[in-house]
Design an enzyme around this catalytic site. Structure first.
Site, short mmCIF file in Angstrom:
data_model
loop_
_atom_site.label_atom_id
_atom_site.label_comp_id
_atom_site.label_asym_id
_atom_site.label_seq_id
_atom_site.Cartn_x
_atom_site.Cartn_y
_atom_site.Cartn_z
N LYS A 66 0.80 -1.23 0.00
CA LYS A 66 0.00 0.00 0.00
C LYS A 66 0.84 1.29 0.00
O LYS A 66 0.40 2.29 -0.54
CB LYS A 66 -0.95 0.02 1.20
CG LYS A 66 -2.09 -0.98 1.07
CD LYS A 66 -3.10 -0.81 2.19
CE LYS A 66 -4.17 -1.87 2.08
NZ LYS A 66 -5.26 -1.69 3.03
N ASP A 103 -10.08 2.98 2.22
CA ASP A 103 -10.26 2.22 3.47
C ASP A 103 -10.98 3.05 4.54
O ASP A 103 -11.93 2.58 5.16
CB ASP A 103 -8.91 1.75 4.02
CG ASP A 103 -8.32 0.61 3.20
OD1 ASP A 103 -9.09 -0.18 2.63
OD2 ASP A 103 -7.09 0.52 3.15
N GLY A 127 -5.60 1.93 18.30
CA GLY A 127 -4.71 1.47 17.23
C GLY A 127 -4.28 2.64 16.37
O GLY A 127 -5.10 3.46 15.96
N GLY A 129 -1.91 2.19 13.64
CA GLY A 129 -1.24 1.69 12.44
C GLY A 129 -1.91 2.30 11.22
O GLY A 129 -2.63 3.30 11.32
N VAL A 154 2.46 5.10 22.33
CA VAL A 154 1.69 6.36 22.35
C VAL A 154 2.22 7.36 21.31
O VAL A 154 1.45 8.12 20.72
CB VAL A 154 1.70 6.99 23.76
CG1 VAL A 154 0.81 8.22 23.79
CG2 VAL A 154 1.22 5.99 24.79
N ILE A 216 -12.27 -3.50 12.93
CA ILE A 216 -11.81 -3.52 11.54
C ILE A 216 -11.61 -4.96 11.05
O ILE A 216 -11.48 -5.20 9.87
CB ILE A 216 -10.49 -2.75 11.33
CG1 ILE A 216 -9.36 -3.36 12.17
CG2 ILE A 216 -10.67 -1.28 11.67
CD1 ILE A 216 -7.98 -2.93 11.70
N GLY A 239 -16.36 -5.68 11.08
CA GLY A 239 -15.41 -5.19 10.08
C GLY A 239 -15.82 -5.49 8.64
O GLY A 239 -15.24 -4.95 7.70
P1 ATR Z 1 -2.59 -1.88 10.24
O1 ATR Z 1 -2.05 -1.31 8.97
O2 ATR Z 1 -3.52 -3.05 10.06
O3 ATR Z 1 -3.17 -0.86 11.15
P2 ATR Z 1 -0.05 -1.92 11.58
O4 ATR Z 1 0.33 -0.69 10.89
O5 ATR Z 1 0.94 -3.02 11.71
O6 ATR Z 1 -1.32 -2.59 10.94
O7 ATR Z 1 -0.57 -1.51 13.05
C1 ATR Z 1 -0.92 -2.45 13.98
C2 ATR Z 1 -1.62 -1.77 15.14
O8 ATR Z 1 -2.04 -2.77 16.08
C3 ATR Z 1 -0.76 -0.81 15.92
O9 ATR Z 1 -1.58 0.18 16.48
C4 ATR Z 1 -0.18 -1.72 17.00
O10 ATR Z 1 0.29 -1.07 18.17
P3 ATR Z 1 1.82 -0.49 18.19
O11 ATR Z 1 1.81 0.74 17.33
O12 ATR Z 1 2.09 -0.19 19.61
O13 ATR Z 1 2.68 -1.59 17.63
C5 ATR Z 1 -1.40 -2.54 17.34
N1 ATR Z 1 -1.10 -3.82 17.99
C6 ATR Z 1 -0.60 -4.93 17.41
N2 ATR Z 1 -0.46 -5.91 18.32
C7 ATR Z 1 -0.89 -5.41 19.50
C8 ATR Z 1 -0.99 -5.93 20.82
N3 ATR Z 1 -0.62 -7.18 21.11
N4 ATR Z 1 -1.49 -5.13 21.80
C9 ATR Z 1 -1.87 -3.86 21.52
N5 ATR Z 1 -1.79 -3.30 20.28
C10 ATR Z 1 -1.31 -4.07 19.30
#
Ligand code: ATR
Length: 273
Positions: A66, A103, A127, A129, A154, A216, A239
């Site tokens: 992406k 999205d 979240g 990401g 954070v 989602i 989702g």
């Molecule tokens: P996407 O594009 O699907 O949002 P990503 O960019 O990899 O995927 O982001 C994953 C998200 O899930 C992030 O917010 C991540 O938190 P961090 O930024 O702290 O990594 C969150 N996430 C993944 N595993 C997690 C867990 N076990 N507990 C809490 N948050 C989690």
């Protein structure tokens, strides 16, 4: 000439996009086909050249391409530019490629189709990401004025909040304590998606009874987050709606019409049961 479309990603075999778009083509009497193409990260440049050469009218882009795809496009829609990510490519009349990101808007369409417009509600996105980021920008664009973001890391929530120009970045602990303030709570972490973890990102003890809870993730349809929120009396948005509407908006960019999303939701729900 028959039009054709594709979705490129790695992995790609479980994508429901080919079923969804081909069903829409059939039902709307459009002479077109949509195929999944497995493209590894290192082959993206060649894949784009091949799609152009072979005359694809457009394609969807999924993980892990992406962000990388942007360098191969001629033009970007402002939302895609803001997000630094593209999930839909349109080959324009003159042959140039334009990238969109559907999205976040797909999420908002799905939310409003399921529970109506609640723009005055305070929104919490858990979240930060790619998914959380897209949803945050889209909510703001659609007029939701109070959007806060909580994240395990954070600083990632902080940087999105800074770009949005409003709202608060929270730790997961803070979000848990302040949960009762929020009318809409969105689970946008990848927890449980690829890791096989089944936990909740935060405890839902403080969730309002009349809150709206959205996820989602659509496979499983009822995630641990949604099951817990439903037990507490919240309205649930799965989702699946986001998936169907991101596809419907892409379809509109390609063909100018918005396909039937409600019937598609029912069909996909049957498949995911
Ligand atoms: P996407 O594009 O699907 O949002 P990503 O960019 O990899 O995927 O982001 C994953 C998200 O899930 C992030 O917010 C991540 O938190 P961090 O930024 O702290 O990594 C969150 N996430 C993944 N595993 C997690 C867990 N076990 N507990 C809490 N948050 C989690």
């Amino acid at each position: 000439m028959k039009k054709w479309f594709a979705v490129i990603g790695d992995p790609i075999e479980h994508s429901k996009s080919p079923f969804m778009h081909n069903t829409w083509f059939q039902e709307m009497g459009i002479d077109a086909a949509y195929i999944p193409i497995h493209v590894k990260r290192e082959n993206l440049r060649e894949a784009v050249a091949a799609l152009k050469l072979l005359g694809a009218s457009g394609w969807n882009v999924t993980i892990p391409h992406k962000e990388e795809i942007i360098q191969y496009l001629d033009e970007l829609d402002p939302m895609a530019e803001k997000m630094g990510a593209v999930n839909t490519v349109v080959r324009q009349e003159d042959g140039t490629l334009k990238g969109y990101n559907t999205d976040g808007a797909g999420f908002v369409h799905a939310l409003e189709e399921a529970v109506g417009k609640h723009k005055e509600n305070k929104v919490l996105i858990i979240g930060a990401g790619g998914a959380g980021r897209g949803i945050a920008f889209a909510l703001k664009e659609y007029g939701y004025k109070q959007v806060d973001i909580a994240n395990r890391t954070v600083s990632k929530a902080e940087s999105i909040i800074q770009e949005l120009g409003s709202g608060t970045a929270l730790s997961l602990e803070e979000a848990e304590k302040q949960l009762s303030q929020y009318g809409i709570v969105i689970q946008a972490t990848s927890l449980g998606l690829s890791t096989g973890e089944s936990g909740l990102p935060i405890s839902l003890d403080g969730l309002q009874k009349e809150a709206i809870a959205a996820d989602i993730v659509y496979n499983p349809l009822m995630t641990p987050f949604l099951l817990e929120a439903e037990k507490r009396g919240a309205k649930i948005v799965t989702g699946l709606g986001m998936f169907v509407h991101q596809g419907a908006i892409a379809f509109k960019h390609w063909l100018g019409q918005y396909p039937d999303t409600e019937e598609m939701m029912k069909r996909l729900m049957e498949q995911l049961k």
